[in-house]
Design a protein around this motif. Structure first.
Motif, PDB file in Angstrom:
ATOM      1  N   SER A   1       0.705  -1.179  -0.256  1.00 56.20           N
ATOM      2  CA  SER A   1      -0.018  -0.191  -0.034  1.00 56.20           C
ATOM      3  C   SER A   1       0.825   1.203   0.103  1.00 56.20           C
ATOM      4  O   SER A   1       2.097   1.303   0.266  1.00 56.20           O
ATOM      5  CB  SER A   1      -0.903  -0.149   1.249  1.00 56.20           C
ATOM      6  N   ALA A   2       0.309   2.402  -0.229  1.00 57.95           N
ATOM      7  CA  ALA A   2       1.076   3.648  -0.389  1.00 57.95           C
ATOM      8  C   ALA A   2       1.450   3.947   1.013  1.00 57.95           C
ATOM      9  O   ALA A   2       2.626   4.490   1.122  1.00 57.95           O
ATOM     10  CB  ALA A   2       0.217   4.616  -0.959  1.00 57.95           C
ATOM     11  N   ALA A   3       0.676   3.799   2.080  1.00 59.66           N
ATOM     12  CA  ALA A   3       0.963   3.901   3.477  1.00 59.66           C
ATOM     13  C   ALA A   3       2.092   3.217   3.958  1.00 59.66           C
ATOM     14  O   ALA A   3       2.992   3.861   4.346  1.00 59.66           O
ATOM     15  CB  ALA A   3      -0.165   4.033   4.470  1.00 59.66           C
TER      16      ALA A   3
ATOM     17  N   ARG B   1       4.544   1.900   1.954  1.00 59.16           N
ATOM     18  CA  ARG B   1       5.614   2.280   1.218  1.00 59.16           C
ATOM     19  C   ARG B   1       6.103   3.577   1.531  1.00 59.16           C
ATOM     20  O   ARG B   1       7.349   3.843   1.831  1.00 59.16           O
ATOM     21  CB  ARG B   1       5.272   2.410  -0.430  1.00 59.16           C
ATOM     22  N   SER B   2       5.511   4.373   2.051  1.00 59.60           N
ATOM     23  CA  SER B   2       5.652   5.943   2.551  1.00 59.60           C
ATOM     24  C   SER B   2       6.510   5.649   3.908  1.00 59.60           C
ATOM     25  O   SER B   2       7.268   6.144   4.170  1.00 59.60           O
ATOM     26  CB  SER B   2       4.468   6.826   2.778  1.00 59.60           C
ATOM     27  N   HIS B   3       6.062   4.695   4.631  1.00 61.36           N
ATOM     28  CA  HIS B   3       6.695   4.302   6.093  1.00 61.36           C
ATOM     29  C   HIS B   3       8.036   3.716   5.822  1.00 61.36           C
ATOM     30  O   HIS B   3       9.059   4.356   6.503  1.00 61.36           O
ATOM     31  CB  HIS B   3       5.734   3.524   6.941  1.00 61.36           C
TER      32      HIS B   3
END
Length: 103
Positions: free
Chosen positions: A2-4, A6-8
């Protein structure tokens, strides 16, 4: 992924690179002075970015006059930001020379 998530992971990677850089800076402080270290690091960074800047500038297909105008608009802000970045880097490197990497 998920984008979240990946950002973490990207934030974690950024923090790890930032932290490992302090160890390299401390080791560099044992060998050369603060200003020599900053100059070497910035010359390497400029050498890495100049081909990219040249490529992106040529990709725009502007004439020479338009390229000169574009460069003039970024020179003054670039100098101001560069002076501030140098001051911050110098203070950080001088501080690292006088303390341990763990602090």
């Amino acid at each position: 992924m998920s984008a979240a998530a990946r950002s973490h992971l990207l934030l974690l990677a950024c923090a790890a690179i930032w932290g490992f850089a302090f160890v390299a800076q401390r080791l560099g402080a044992d060998v050369v002075g603060a200003y020599t270290f900053i100059a070497a690091r910035n010359y390497l960074g400029a050498a890495a970015l100049l081909p990219l800047v040249w490529f992106l500038d040529r990709r725009e297909h502007r004439d020479a006059a338009a390229r000169r105008r574009a460069w003039r608009t970024v020179v003054t802000p670039g100098i101001i930001i560069g002076v501030l970045l140098f001051a911050g880097s110098a203070l950080q490197q001088l501080g690292i020379e006088q303390t341990t990497a763990g602090n």
